[in-house]
Enzyme design. Structure first.
Site, mmCIF file in Angstrom:
data_model
loop_
_atom_site.group_PDB
_atom_site.id
_atom_site.type_symbol
_atom_site.label_atom_id
_atom_site.label_comp_id
_atom_site.label_asym_id
_atom_site.label_seq_id
_atom_site.Cartn_x
_atom_site.Cartn_y
_atom_site.Cartn_z
ATOM 1 N N THR A 11 0.833 -1.203 0.000
ATOM 2 C CA THR A 11 0.000 0.000 0.000
ATOM 3 C C THR A 11 0.864 1.248 0.000
ATOM 4 O O THR A 11 2.018 1.217 0.460
ATOM 5 C CB THR A 11 -0.931 0.034 1.234
ATOM 6 O OG1 THR A 11 -1.845 1.124 1.103
ATOM 7 C CG2 THR A 11 -0.171 0.188 2.538
ATOM 8 N N GLU A 43 -3.069 -1.977 -10.516
ATOM 9 C CA GLU A 43 -4.462 -1.561 -10.754
ATOM 10 C C GLU A 43 -5.433 -2.485 -10.031
ATOM 11 O O GLU A 43 -5.311 -3.707 -10.120
ATOM 12 C CB GLU A 43 -4.753 -1.584 -12.246
ATOM 13 C CG GLU A 43 -4.177 -0.349 -12.910
ATOM 14 C CD GLU A 43 -5.025 0.047 -14.093
ATOM 15 O OE1 GLU A 43 -6.257 0.121 -13.956
ATOM 16 O OE2 GLU A 43 -4.421 0.242 -15.153
ATOM 17 N N ASP A 72 -7.178 -4.981 1.310
ATOM 18 C CA ASP A 72 -8.225 -4.299 0.539
ATOM 19 C C ASP A 72 -9.434 -4.188 1.456
ATOM 20 O O ASP A 72 -9.804 -5.148 2.133
ATOM 21 C CB ASP A 72 -8.579 -5.028 -0.752
ATOM 22 C CG ASP A 72 -9.215 -4.037 -1.729
ATOM 23 O OD1 ASP A 72 -8.508 -3.125 -2.191
ATOM 24 O OD2 ASP A 72 -10.432 -4.152 -1.989
ATOM 25 N N ASP A 156 -14.275 7.320 8.415
ATOM 26 C CA ASP A 156 -14.296 7.285 9.886
ATOM 27 C C ASP A 156 -15.192 8.363 10.506
ATOM 28 O O ASP A 156 -15.863 8.090 11.513
ATOM 29 C CB ASP A 156 -12.875 7.404 10.459
ATOM 30 C CG ASP A 156 -12.095 6.097 10.337
ATOM 31 O OD1 ASP A 156 -12.703 5.065 9.999
ATOM 32 O OD2 ASP A 156 -10.872 6.117 10.568
ATOM 33 N N LYS A 176 -10.049 2.701 17.961
ATOM 34 C CA LYS A 176 -10.176 2.090 16.628
ATOM 35 C C LYS A 176 -9.324 0.827 16.544
ATOM 36 O O LYS A 176 -9.728 -0.175 15.962
ATOM 37 C CB LYS A 176 -9.784 3.100 15.532
ATOM 38 C CG LYS A 176 -10.014 2.553 14.123
ATOM 39 C CD LYS A 176 -9.722 3.540 13.019
ATOM 40 C CE LYS A 176 -9.960 2.886 11.653
ATOM 41 N NZ LYS A 176 -9.557 3.734 10.523
ATOM 42 N N HIS A 181 -12.274 -3.275 11.542
ATOM 43 C CA HIS A 181 -12.190 -4.379 10.571
ATOM 44 C C HIS A 181 -10.734 -4.782 10.343
ATOM 45 O O HIS A 181 -10.396 -5.957 10.297
ATOM 46 C CB HIS A 181 -12.848 -3.940 9.260
ATOM 47 C CG HIS A 181 -12.362 -2.618 8.744
ATOM 48 N ND1 HIS A 181 -12.204 -1.507 9.546
ATOM 49 C CD2 HIS A 181 -11.953 -2.215 7.503
ATOM 50 C CE1 HIS A 181 -11.754 -0.498 8.831
ATOM 51 N NE2 HIS A 181 -11.597 -0.904 7.585
HETATM 52 P P1 IMP Z 1 -8.503 0.406 -0.897
HETATM 53 O O1 IMP Z 1 -7.250 1.181 -0.687
HETATM 54 O O2 IMP Z 1 -8.827 0.095 -2.298
HETATM 55 O O3 IMP Z 1 -8.559 -0.800 0.013
HETATM 56 O O4 IMP Z 1 -9.691 1.385 -0.471
HETATM 57 C C1 IMP Z 1 -10.067 1.495 0.803
HETATM 58 C C2 IMP Z 1 -11.111 2.601 0.923
HETATM 59 O O5 IMP Z 1 -12.127 2.150 1.817
HETATM 60 C C3 IMP Z 1 -10.494 3.834 1.556
HETATM 61 O O6 IMP Z 1 -10.082 4.772 0.595
HETATM 62 C C4 IMP Z 1 -11.644 4.353 2.400
HETATM 63 O O7 IMP Z 1 -12.505 5.113 1.603
HETATM 64 C C5 IMP Z 1 -12.362 3.090 2.824
HETATM 65 N N1 IMP Z 1 -11.795 2.559 4.078
HETATM 66 C C6 IMP Z 1 -11.081 1.410 4.245
HETATM 67 N N2 IMP Z 1 -10.711 1.255 5.523
HETATM 68 C C7 IMP Z 1 -11.174 2.335 6.170
HETATM 69 C C8 IMP Z 1 -11.088 2.751 7.531
HETATM 70 O O8 IMP Z 1 -10.449 2.126 8.389
HETATM 71 N N3 IMP Z 1 -11.718 3.903 7.823
HETATM 72 C C9 IMP Z 1 -12.410 4.641 6.906
HETATM 73 N N4 IMP Z 1 -12.489 4.324 5.628
HETATM 74 C C10 IMP Z 1 -11.878 3.162 5.255
#
Ligand code: IMP
Length: 199
Positions: A11, A43, A72, A156, A176, A181
């Site tokens: 990440t 991607e 993810d 959040d 948190k 999750h």
């Molecule tokens: P990813 O980077 O494709 O997994 O996208 C994750 C997206 O889900 C983030 O940009 C947030 O919008 C949302 N998200 C995931 N985890 C959290 C969290 O712990 N708090 C708030 N939003 C989250």
């Protein structure tokens, strides 16, 4: 526990890295792909959290040595048939723009009585382009009527975890880290490590 190798997170999201380092820092040296500037952006073309976590974990671990962990994650809202789900990071129309995402969520939820929702996190562990484990975590809660709080990231300020009256952003990093999750997924990962099943 045995001496563990470093863990590289697939990440560039500094908030995810900070949270996972806080959760795992006592047993792993935690890095992320910002330490490897030549790596390509992977991607996220999958339609599930698992597919996207796999794409990141395998895509990165096939290019660098060491253990790679991909997260993810996203928000599923019941009144929106599970949206924004895997599209959580671009829900407002611009990838990674949390302000727009939250604005759109509030707009879609206007007048909705059912506010129930959950965050989901899927972690995939990989080494040398091979999958070594999948770990999942969720946290249930409700979507607030207004954004509140400055902690955390993403949704959040709008997410009130079950059993609480304040948003995750109001509750802050310490709380948190006990219920999110991501914390729950990391717990299943550390249990597998401690039992000697992986790494
Ligand atoms: P990813 O980077 O494709 O997994 O996208 C994750 C997206 O889900 C983030 O940009 C947030 O919008 C949302 N998200 C995931 N985890 C959290 C969290 O712990 N708090 C708030 N939003 C989250």
């Amino acid at each position: 526990m045995q001496k563990l190798p470093p863990l590289i997170l697939a990440t560039r999201n500094a908030h995810k890295t900070e949270e996972i380092r806080h959760l795992l820092g006592h047993c792993f040296e935690v890095m992320d792909v910002t330490s490897f500037p030549d790596l390509p952006e992977i991607e996220e073309t999958g339609t599930t959290f698992l597919e996207n976590a796999r794409l990141k974990a395998l895509g990165i671990s096939s290019r660098i040595d060491g253990w790679v962990l991909a997260d993810d994650s996203g928000l599923e809202v019941d009144a929106l048939d599970g949206e924004p789900g895997v599209y959580s990071s671009s829900y407002g129309g611009e990838e990674g723009n949390h302000t727009l995402n939250n604005q759109r969520l509030l707009k879609e939820m206007a007048g909705k009585e059912n506010r129930s929702a959950r965050f989901r996190c899927t972690l995939v562990l990989a080494k040398s382009g091979e999958e070594k484990g999948v770990f999942r975590g969720t946290v249930d809660g409700n979507i607030a009527d207004n954004a509140s709080g400055t902690g955390g990231f993403g949704y959040d300020p709008l997410f009130i975890p079950a059993g609480h009256d304040s948003s995750l952003a109001d509750l802050g990093a310490e709380i948190k880290s006990t219920l999110s999750h991501r914390a729950n997924a990391i717990r299943t990962f550390t249990e597998a490590v401690e039992s000697g099943k992986i790494i």
